[in-house]
Design an enzyme around this catalytic site. Structure first.
Site, PDB file in Angstrom:
ATOM      1  N   GLY A  74      -3.205  -0.292  10.494  1.00  6.03           N
ATOM      2  CA  GLY A  74      -3.883  -0.623   9.241  1.00  6.03           C
ATOM      3  C   GLY A  74      -5.239  -1.271   9.471  1.00  6.03           C
ATOM      4  O   GLY A  74      -6.223  -0.926   8.805  1.00  6.03           O
ATOM      5  N   THR A  75      -5.308  -2.187  10.408  1.00  4.11           N
ATOM      6  CA  THR A  75      -6.554  -2.928  10.633  1.00  4.11           C
ATOM      7  C   THR A  75      -7.680  -1.980  11.034  1.00  4.11           C
ATOM      8  O   THR A  75      -8.793  -2.070  10.502  1.00  4.11           O
ATOM      9  CB  THR A  75      -6.337  -3.998  11.731  1.00  4.11           C
ATOM     10  OG1 THR A  75      -5.250  -4.839  11.317  1.00  4.11           O
ATOM     11  CG2 THR A  75      -7.572  -4.838  11.943  1.00  4.11           C
ATOM     12  N   ASN A  81       0.681  -8.463   0.655  1.00  2.00           N
ATOM     13  CA  ASN A  81       1.648  -8.745   1.731  1.00  2.00           C
ATOM     14  C   ASN A  81       2.235 -10.149   1.661  1.00  2.00           C
ATOM     15  O   ASN A  81       3.249 -10.415   2.281  1.00  2.00           O
ATOM     16  CB  ASN A  81       0.988  -8.527   3.101  1.00  2.00           C
ATOM     17  CG  ASN A  81      -0.288  -9.319   3.249  1.00  2.00           C
ATOM     18  OD1 ASN A  81      -1.227  -9.147   2.478  1.00  2.00           O
ATOM     19  ND2 ASN A  81      -0.326 -10.189   4.222  1.00  2.00           N
ATOM     20  N   GLN A 139       1.427  -2.142   2.663  1.00  2.00           N
ATOM     21  CA  GLN A 139       2.755  -2.635   2.258  1.00  2.00           C
ATOM     22  C   GLN A 139       3.443  -1.717   1.254  1.00  2.00           C
ATOM     23  O   GLN A 139       4.599  -1.926   0.911  1.00  2.00           O
ATOM     24  CB  GLN A 139       2.638  -4.045   1.653  1.00  2.00           C
ATOM     25  CG  GLN A 139       2.206  -5.113   2.643  1.00  2.00           C
ATOM     26  CD  GLN A 139       3.299  -5.514   3.638  1.00  2.00           C
ATOM     27  OE1 GLN A 139       4.482  -5.241   3.439  1.00  2.00           O
ATOM     28  NE2 GLN A 139       2.909  -6.163   4.725  1.00  2.00           N
ATOM     29  N   SER A 148       0.237   1.847   7.794  1.00  2.00           N
ATOM     30  CA  SER A 148       0.637   1.345   9.103  1.00  2.00           C
ATOM     31  C   SER A 148       2.120   1.632   9.314  1.00  2.00           C
ATOM     32  O   SER A 148       2.956   1.218   8.503  1.00  2.00           O
ATOM     33  CB  SER A 148       0.372  -0.165   9.160  1.00  2.00           C
ATOM     34  OG  SER A 148       0.768  -0.665  10.403  1.00  2.00           O
ATOM     35  N   THR A 168      -7.943   9.725  23.178  1.00  2.00           N
ATOM     36  CA  THR A 168      -6.782  10.609  23.323  1.00  2.00           C
ATOM     37  C   THR A 168      -5.689  10.177  22.351  1.00  2.00           C
ATOM     38  O   THR A 168      -5.373   8.994  22.248  1.00  2.00           O
ATOM     39  CB  THR A 168      -6.264  10.560  24.780  1.00  2.00           C
ATOM     40  OG1 THR A 168      -7.337  10.954  25.627  1.00  2.00           O
ATOM     41  CG2 THR A 168      -5.080  11.486  24.982  1.00  2.00           C
ATOM     42  N   CYS A 175       0.523 -11.944   9.916  1.00  2.00           N
ATOM     43  CA  CYS A 175      -0.593 -11.191  10.492  1.00  2.00           C
ATOM     44  C   CYS A 175      -1.653 -12.127  11.026  1.00  2.00           C
ATOM     45  O   CYS A 175      -2.523 -11.723  11.762  1.00  2.00           O
ATOM     46  CB  CYS A 175      -1.203 -10.269   9.446  1.00  2.00           C
ATOM     47  SG  CYS A 175      -0.074  -8.984   8.989  1.00  2.00           S
TER      48      CYS A 175
END
Ligand code: PLP
Length: 374
Positions: free
Chosen positions: A69-70, A149, A177, A197, A235, A325
């Site tokens: 997500g970040t 969240n 979320q 995520s 990759t 987090c």
């Protein structure tokens, strides 16, 4: 252990682990290689993309795999500011740090103004204020999350999308979320960007995606070999991507069943807390609605609340205080601060998943009783 911290992360499903173990063994070829080993890996990544696109009701070409997500949020924020002439960013003080800190960091490099949408004491976003801000600020990027969240508030994404589109603004919606818990149909919700995520819905950590609608242009954050149509080099994490796709499949297959089960747990837990503890305050809209798996509650200091999180942990109960987090810090969260929650209160976030049981709730309540009243 009783694990009630599923908003921080979830354990991967057994079927996800199996798919990933198989992938590590069989699909080790580099998807960029021309030989058959490479081709096989490329096919797997392509199949995962098609499968996920179906669940999100979008085109496979609108999906960019990321490390989570970040990264997806940072790509959308920095990538949009670089590619387009954005003059204002409109967000809220309740967003995840991935958004708030990315926007702050970007303001050192790009000239734009930052505005925060008002919310009420329950954290409900004032959409009339959003419309007002948009009418005063053109060329805007709006960053608002679907599901909070910390307090579990849900945004009416369709309404916000409509407001943004009417003003020609781009919406970046943090859906970390929400995805895996709710049907997230991109044709209905219509954000310019959304992020996801895997580890929040029983997939692996370190993999996620950025959804960027066909018309949303952005520059890459990461340069290199040109993977992901040149928008995210490196990759591919083949096992992670296949694990993400399997987590989607499992989440959608079980969605109604899990939702029913977890909603009952949440309702019972809220009722038990109300019955047993005087003077508690439910934060956000979690008592009456919000994410069906999340309860955020504050206890007054008339209870023995010192080191409550740690004492719960010593009793084998994992919950969260601030946002996990933020590197596990138990300090007062920026969301609680933005809500103006009483500093003398001790806040706990309980977040449930399909594996939790009613018996665990009862155990947790009696441990809480003994710790708080001792
Ligand atoms: N956005 C929200 C709402 C989150 O809850 C989190 C993680 O807790 C993130 C973004 C960051 O996601 P990731 O852990 O995949 O980087």
């Amino acid at each position: 252990m009783i694990y009630f911290d599923h908003a921080a992360t979830t354990a991967p499903d057994q079927e996800v682990l199996e798919v990933m173990a198989r992938a590590q063994e069989l699909f080790f070829g580099n998807p960029s290689s021309m030989h058959s080993a490479g081709r096989e890996s490329r096919v797997m990544v392509g199949e995962a993309r098609v499968c996920i696109a179906e669940y999100l009701n979008c085109r496979p070409s609108e999906i960019y795999f990321t490390s989570g997500g970040t990264e997806a949020i940072n790509t959308a924020v920095f990538g949009t500011l670089r590619k387009q002439n954005i003059r204002s960013v409109i967000t809220s003080r309740l967003e995840h740090h991935a958004v708030l800190n990315a926007v702050d960091a970007a303001s050192e490099f790009y000239p734009f103004s930052i505005h925060y949408v008002r919310h009420n004491a329950k954290g409900v976003i004032d959409t009339a204020h959003l419309a007002e801000l948009l009418s005063l600020n053109d060329a805007a990027l709006v960053c608002l999350m679907y599901a909070n969240n910390e307090i579990g508030n849900l945004l009416d994404v369709e309404e916000v999308s409509e407001i943004c589109q009417a003003e020609g603004a781009l919406l970046l919606c943090d859906m970390v979320q929400a995805i895996g818990k709710y049907e997230t149909d991109m044709q209905k919700l219509r954000p310019a960007f959304a992020c996801c995520s895997a580890h929040k819905f029983h997939g692996p950590k370190g993999v996620g995606l950025l959804y960027a609608s066909r018309s949303a242009r952005f520059s890459p954050l990461i340069y290199g070999g040109g993977q992901e149509r040149g928008q995210r080099s490196g990759t591919e994490n083949i096992a992670g991507i296949m694990g993400l796709a399997r987590a989607f499949e499992a989440a959608y297959r079980q969605m109604q069943h899990n939702r029913d089960h977890i909603s009952v747990l949440k309702k019972s837990f809220v009722r038990m807390l109300r019955e047993r503890f005087q003077g508690i305050v439910f934060n956000g809209t979690c008592e009456e609605g919000g994410l069906y798996n999340l309860v955020n509650v504050s206890f007054p200091d008339s209870y023995h609340t010192d080191m409550l999180l740690q004492r719960l942990d010593m009793q084998g109960i994992a919950v969260s205080g601030g946002s996990a987090c933020n590197s596990g810090a138990v300090s007062r969260s920026h969301v609680m601060e933005a809500l103006g929650a009483g500093e003398e209160m001790t806040t706990l976030r309980f977040s449930f998943a399909k594996t939790n049981t009613f018996g665990e709730l009862e155990n947790c309540i009696s441990v809480l009783e003994s710790l708080l009243t001792r």
